[in-house]
Scaffold this motif. Structure first.
Motif, mmCIF file in Angstrom:
data_model
loop_
_atom_site.group_PDB
_atom_site.id
_atom_site.type_symbol
_atom_site.label_atom_id
_atom_site.label_comp_id
_atom_site.label_asym_id
_atom_site.label_seq_id
_atom_site.Cartn_x
_atom_site.Cartn_y
_atom_site.Cartn_z
ATOM 1 N N ILE A 1 27.735 -84.481 -18.014
ATOM 2 C CA ILE A 1 28.773 -85.277 -17.349
ATOM 3 C C ILE A 1 30.050 -84.459 -17.171
ATOM 4 O O ILE A 1 30.650 -84.449 -16.106
ATOM 5 N N ARG A 2 30.440 -83.751 -18.275
ATOM 6 C CA ARG A 2 31.726 -83.065 -18.257
ATOM 7 C C ARG A 2 31.632 -81.730 -17.531
ATOM 8 O O ARG A 2 30.634 -81.028 -17.596
ATOM 9 N N THR B 1 33.923 -80.759 -12.085
ATOM 10 C CA THR B 1 33.847 -82.036 -11.375
ATOM 11 C C THR B 1 33.096 -83.017 -12.261
ATOM 12 O O THR B 1 32.075 -82.686 -12.861
ATOM 13 N N PHE B 2 33.646 -84.218 -12.344
ATOM 14 C CA PHE B 2 33.035 -85.250 -13.159
ATOM 15 C C PHE B 2 31.847 -85.852 -12.416
ATOM 16 O O PHE B 2 31.941 -86.190 -11.243
ATOM 17 N N THR C 1 30.676 -77.368 -24.270
ATOM 18 C CA THR C 1 31.322 -78.311 -23.353
ATOM 19 C C THR C 1 32.834 -78.255 -23.531
ATOM 20 O O THR C 1 33.598 -78.263 -22.563
ATOM 21 N N ASN D 1 35.964 -76.688 -20.737
ATOM 22 C CA ASN D 1 37.182 -77.319 -20.228
ATOM 23 C C ASN D 1 38.088 -77.817 -21.347
ATOM 24 O O ASN D 1 38.084 -78.977 -21.716
#
Lengths: 260, 336
Positions: free
Chosen positions: B23-24, B27-28, B293, B297
């Motif tokens: 998901i992360r 871009t989400f 993850t 970010n």
């Protein structure tokens, strides 16, 4: 199983010679090894347990030289109980005793595809023979010296071998635990026909249990025979370099030997 | 909780971590889209932007992170059992640097042969054997010597790797990224090679689980209960090398995973390897997927090397363990 030593000798760094040891051990017999520190007792035990190779001579079981046996077969025939064992890892008593079953695992059992037949029964028998069933979920690290000693014997019993080797097994035990531990061993020798070889320093204790004693001095056996024959004050004085007195206890009739 | 319950929880945790990793990102991508893409592509492949991001970028990356984390944790468990010390780990004893050097040599001298993976394996095994030989005085392995030897080895092997890479005209930033560790530009092919190494290591290790337990009580006791000490040790060092090589091949030098994960797990599930080994793999995988993850970010900073995250978590933990071990060792020598 008959253990036979023929001139088994270990030479340390081409200087210190321990041996030659010669003799035969019958099933159900209990051999005690005594002698001062540095007499070669532990070397003899280590040769018997297969961890130290004799420089000359042989040790065989039913005609098989024990150094030509695979580690696996040797461990199925001989179990060695170390003096003390420490580990910084947390294993339960059951998990430690399970190590005794290691030599009996097949490949399928190792991959946990199938369970070993009678696995739990063997563990349970070893735990109950050494009277530690109540401790089975406890952490091995947190046990007292006496409890640890019984766990170490339980590993050897789970191994289910006919020959038991022990190096001063009761050195960490109080008199009560010592007697109970040796009674346990006596039962194994007399009822299950196990051959026991044990190093011990308490001359009176060892003479109560062992059938035969070997008195070691400076790397040699200077006397072997029944406890009465070996525990002779004059001979002991020669070996231990202190004076001994011996007498018969009036109440029990037992032969007692003490440093003067 | 029984064994099955624990494994189930760990497995669910891994799936959750993998999902978070998918998901992360820059871009989400909502959860629903992820399921649609993964399930949809099983039946009729499409090539939308979202499916490219998920299938060609994020999925190989999160799977690579889980392979790296699991492999390093299992390699750590094996080394700790063989050396009877909770401080041993592929990074600490120099195996990771050895794998790195092996991979670099293969890449620089035999670029056409595709020998990077075997090179990494031989490098890891060589480094472990050297560290082991250096630390083995008078019949037992001295752990502090081992750590110092491993440290020196890491620096030497790392320097040789860096030299070879520069000679091969690799940019300094690429070398720096390799040494800090990270999972960049992962492809399915590369993941497959590493997964093969790691799987081989695990399959060979499984039948030696009883031996690993026996090693916890020392080599002499292991011998008494019927372990062929020399042979088992060599095989297990080789499997630890296979797994270290697989991990380094994917991510460069990521430190301390093999140290922290088994140590934390031992407190909860004990040291029996039938539990510890598979759980270490699962929890190591969870840890590294989450760490990666996060590294990808960091709020306000953006992308940082994965090795920085594991070093900041694992380094202090290692120091804490080291002082505890030093204290208990010195106390023992006082009481003796």
């Amino acid at each position: 199983m008959i253990v036979k030593l023929v001139d088994a000798t270990h030479v340390y760094e081409e200087q210190l010679e321990i041996g030659p040891f010669t003799g035969e051990l019958q099933p159900g017999s209990w051999l005690g090894i005594i002698g001062p520190n540095g007499a070669g007792k532990t070397t003899l035990l280590r040769m018997l347990s297969g961890i130290l190779r004799p420089t000359y001579g042989t040790i065989s079981i039913d005609g098989h030289n024990i150094y030509q046996l695979s580690t696996k077969i040797r461990a199925q025939w001989i179990a060695t109980v170390p003096q003390i064992l420490d580990t910084s890892f947390n294993l339960t008593v059951t998990e430690v005793v399970e190590l005794g079953r290691l030599v009996h695992l097949s490949l399928a059992e190792r991959f946990a595809i199938k369970h070993q037949d009678g696995h739990h029964q063997h563990i349970h028998d070893a735990l109950s023979a050494t009277d530690i069933v109540d401790l089975k979920e406890r952490s091995f690290n947190l046990l007292s010296g006496g409890e640890k000693q019984r766990v170490l014997l339980a590993i050897a019993l789970a191994q289910n071998s006919n020959i038991l080797i022990l190096d001063e097994p009761t050195s960490h035990l109080d008199p009560g635990h010592s007697f109970r531990f040796l009674d346990m061993l006596n039962k194994l020798a007399k009822e299950d026909g196990k051959t026991i070889v044990m190093v011990h320093h308490d001359l009176n204790l060892i003479s109560r249990y062992c059938d035969t004693l070997w008195l070691c001095h400076k790397g040699k056996v200077v006397k072997q025979g029944t406890p009465e024959a070996v525990l002779d004050p004059a001979l002991l004085e020669e070996v231990y370099e202190i004076r001994f007195i011996s007498f018969s206890d009036r109440l029990t009739g037992r032969h007692i030997i003490l440093p003067e | 909780m029984n064994d099955k319950g624990i494994f189930f929880v760990a497995l669910v945790g891994l799936l959750a971590a993998l999902t978070i990793g998918l998901i992360r990102g820059p871009t989400f991508i909502p959860l629903g889209d992820i399921f649609n893409v993964i399930l949809g592509n099983l039946f009729h492949p499409t090539a939308s932007v979202t499916s490219t991001i998920i299938l060609d970028i994020r999925l190989p990356r999160v799977l690579a992170a889980s392979v790296v984390g699991g492999a390093l944790a299992v390699a750590g468990v094996i080394m700790q059992a063989l050396l009877r010390n909770p401080l041993a780990d592929p990074y600490v004893i120099g195996a990771s640097s050895g794998a790195g050097l092996g991979a670099t040599i293969a890449q620089v001298f035999f670029p056409a042969l595709g020998l990077i993976a075997p090179g990494a394996f031989l490098g890891a095994l060589g480094a472990i054997l050297i560290a082991y030989a250096l630390a083995r005085g008078r019949g037992r392995v001295e752990i502090f010597t081992l750590i110092l030897a491993g440290y020196a080895l890491s620096i030497i092997l790392g320097a040789v790797s860096a030299f070879l890479m520069m000679w091969h005209l690799t940019s300094l930033s690429a070398i720096f990224a390799w040494e800090l560790g990270g999972i960049h530009g992962m492809t399915w092919g590369r993941l497959g090679v590493a997964a093969l190494l790691v799987a081989a290591g695990i399959v060979i290790t499984i039948p030696f689980i009883p031996e690993l337990n026996a090693f916890l009580l020392g080599e002499e006791e292991a011998h008494y209960v019927g372990v062929s000490v020399e042979r088992s040790r060599l095989i297990l060092l080789a499997t630890a090398s296979l797994m270290t090589a697989g991990a380094v091949y994917l991510s460069g030098l990521v430190g301390f995973v093999g140290l922290v994960i088994p140590h934390v797990l031992r407190r909860f599930v004990g040291s029996h390897h039938r539990r510890l080994l598979p759980l270490s793999f699962l929890v190591g995988a969870i840890f590294l997927v989450l760490a990666d993850t996060l590294a990808e970010n960091v709020p306000g900073v953006g992308n940082i090397p994965l090795g920085l995250v594991t070093a900041l978590v694992g380094g202090p933990y290692f120091l804490w363990l080291l002082t505890r071990t030093a204290r208990s060792t010195s106390q023992k020598s006082w009481t003796v």
